[in-house]
Design a protein around this motif. Structure first.
Motif, mmCIF file in Angstrom:
data_model
loop_
_atom_site.group_PDB
_atom_site.id
_atom_site.type_symbol
_atom_site.label_atom_id
_atom_site.label_comp_id
_atom_site.label_asym_id
_atom_site.label_seq_id
_atom_site.Cartn_x
_atom_site.Cartn_y
_atom_site.Cartn_z
ATOM 1 N N CYS A 47 25.544 19.348 46.246
ATOM 2 C CA CYS A 47 24.472 20.309 45.952
ATOM 3 C C CYS A 47 24.970 21.716 45.728
ATOM 4 O O CYS A 47 26.030 22.112 46.215
ATOM 5 C CB CYS A 47 23.338 20.254 46.968
ATOM 6 S SG CYS A 47 23.828 20.407 48.638
ATOM 7 N N ARG A 143 17.830 25.282 45.873
ATOM 8 C CA ARG A 143 18.912 24.288 45.939
ATOM 9 C C ARG A 143 18.753 23.236 44.848
ATOM 10 O O ARG A 143 17.629 22.825 44.532
ATOM 11 C CB ARG A 143 18.908 23.622 47.311
ATOM 12 C CG ARG A 143 20.240 22.967 47.639
ATOM 13 C CD ARG A 143 20.230 22.372 49.019
ATOM 14 N NE ARG A 143 19.638 21.054 49.011
ATOM 15 C CZ ARG A 143 18.950 20.532 50.014
ATOM 16 N NH1 ARG A 143 18.762 21.223 51.122
ATOM 17 N NH2 ARG A 143 18.454 19.318 49.923
ATOM 18 N N ASP A 145 20.371 19.462 43.876
ATOM 19 C CA ASP A 145 21.262 18.344 44.211
ATOM 20 C C ASP A 145 21.771 17.751 42.908
ATOM 21 O O ASP A 145 20.973 17.455 42.003
ATOM 22 C CB ASP A 145 20.499 17.265 44.997
ATOM 23 C CG ASP A 145 19.990 17.795 46.332
ATOM 24 O OD1 ASP A 145 20.489 18.840 46.769
ATOM 25 O OD2 ASP A 145 19.083 17.161 46.922
ATOM 26 N N THR A 168 22.696 21.000 55.093
ATOM 27 C CA THR A 168 21.897 21.880 54.236
ATOM 28 C C THR A 168 21.662 23.229 54.912
ATOM 29 O O THR A 168 21.547 24.260 54.252
ATOM 30 C CB THR A 168 20.551 21.212 53.901
ATOM 31 O OG1 THR A 168 19.973 20.742 55.116
ATOM 32 C CG2 THR A 168 20.736 20.057 52.949
#
Ligand code: NAP
Length: 348
Positions: A47, A143, A145, A168
């Motif tokens: 990510c 974010r 991924d 995370t």
């Protein structure tokens, strides 16, 4: 196995403009292709934590449409070989697993082995990156991924992911690790510290770190009701101001009212949008200090704006790196149950 020659700064990966002696961060386009060089590290990326100012700029330009944001990320990386937003100039950072280590990578100095889970601590704006696929977009926390690979030069910094924090959460904290570490250096005992954009991830870390010094008064300024509510629950935040950081007079008046005209000794700008420089400058006392961590900061607006209002304040650029920054940022989460809970809830 064949490798490219060692190249600590990644100069051989600069494709455009070629031969101008530019570093990868300055380049328009860099080469993320394999094989790696003798001193590079190859990372399978999971990510990307896009820099907040950059993510908001991309999101706004796509009217918040998820499919368009994903396409914009793919297009940007395909075009530049790195996630380097041309409007904000900023990148972000990534987490992934080390797939290959060049034989000349300085492992004695930077211990790492194949299979380690790491977060890079250098900006995506200079990190060679190839995205094969976007797996998911998390717009609330900037974010993305992905499936793809990235390359770290031997001059690059990284942190091995801690086993006692969710990955995370570690990613979110490490992205802004420079801010609390600089706060530790800049704030002195007894200071009044104003954090503009204080409800965000770097903001709360700065407020916590500032409050550790004896006699410090912390003031957090943010805009949305949600951020204000979040800040009011934090035990290390003494005062909360709700205001729009793009409105310097309103901010100055509120800070003046709260401090009885003394203003702040140190102002930290961690807002994620442009045009917030003058609020910070006008909120600092004469010969106070303003630390611009925000990537949306304009050097000319800050420098000329301060001159224009006769503000004799020390203006600091927010270097994202200072020694020990990653350890300090992670340590804060271990020390503060309130922050650990906030980050765990937010960055699931
Ligand atoms: P963040 O979590 O998104 O926090 C930004 C905060 O600013 C949020 O609480 C946001 O509130 C608030 N804000 C937005 N509009 C505002 C307004 N008009 N007035 C007052 N506050 C407002 O961002 P972050 O990850 O902490 O990053 C903060 C800044 O640091 C960004 O500009 C980022 O680019 C920069 N950065 C710099 C470095 C470096 O190396 N110098 C590294 C990483 C990040 P809402 O959530 O309610 O909108």
């Amino acid at each position: 196995m064949s490798f490219r020659p060692a190249d600590a700064l990644g100069l051989q990966r600069v494709l455009e403009p070629r031969g101008a002696g530019l570093l990868p961060q300055q380049a328009e386009r860099i080469d993320p292709s394999l094989p790696i060089a003798r001193d590079e590290l190859l990372i399978d990326v999971e990510c990307l934590n896009i820099d907040s100012a950059s993510f908001h700029q991309i999101s706004n330009s796509c009217a918040g449409d998820s499919a368009k944001i994903q396409q914009a990320v793919l297009d940007l990386v395909a075009r530049r070989g790195k996630h380097h937003n041309p409007v904000t100039g900023s990148g972000g950072m990534l987490i992934g697993t080390v797939r290959e280590i060049g034989p000349d990578f300085p492992v004695a100095e930077k211990p790492v082995k194949v299979g380690d889970r790491i977060a890079t601590l250098v900006s995506l704006s200079l990190t060679p990156l190839e995205i094969r696929k976007i797996r998911a977009l998390h717009p609330a926390i900037d974010r993305v991924d992905i499936e793809g690979h990235a390359i770290l030069f031997s001059s690059g910094l990284f942190a091995r992911l801690p086993s006692d924090l969710p990955e995370t959460v570690a990613l979110a904290v490490l992205d802004v690790a420079g801010a609390p570490a600089q706060t530790r250096k800049l704030v002195g005992g007894g200071d009044t510290v104003l954090v503009v954009g204080g409800g965000g991830k770097s903001g709360v870390l700065c407020l916590y770190e500032a409050k550790k010094k004896a006699g410090v008064t912390t003031i957090a300024l943010d805009y949305s009701d949600a951020a204000i509510e979040r800040l009011r629950k934090l035990p290390f935040v003494d005062h909360v101001i709700q205001a729009d950081a793009r409105k310097p007079l309103e901010v100055m008046q509120k800070v003046s009212h709260l401090t009885q005209g003394k203003m702040a000794d140190v102002v930290i700008n961690v807002a994620n949008l442009p045009e917030t420089e003058m609020s910070c400058i006008l909120s600092a006392r004469q010969r106070g200090l303003v630390y611009f961590f925000s990537m949306a900061t304009s050097f000319s607006r800050a420098a000329l704006g301060a001159e224009g209002v006769g503000a004799d304040v020390d203006l600091r650029i927010g270097n994202g790196y200072t020694e020990g920054h990653a350890d300090l940022a992670l340590q804060i989460l271990r020390e503060s149950p309130a922050l650990r809970e906030l980050f765990t809830q937010t960055y699931k």
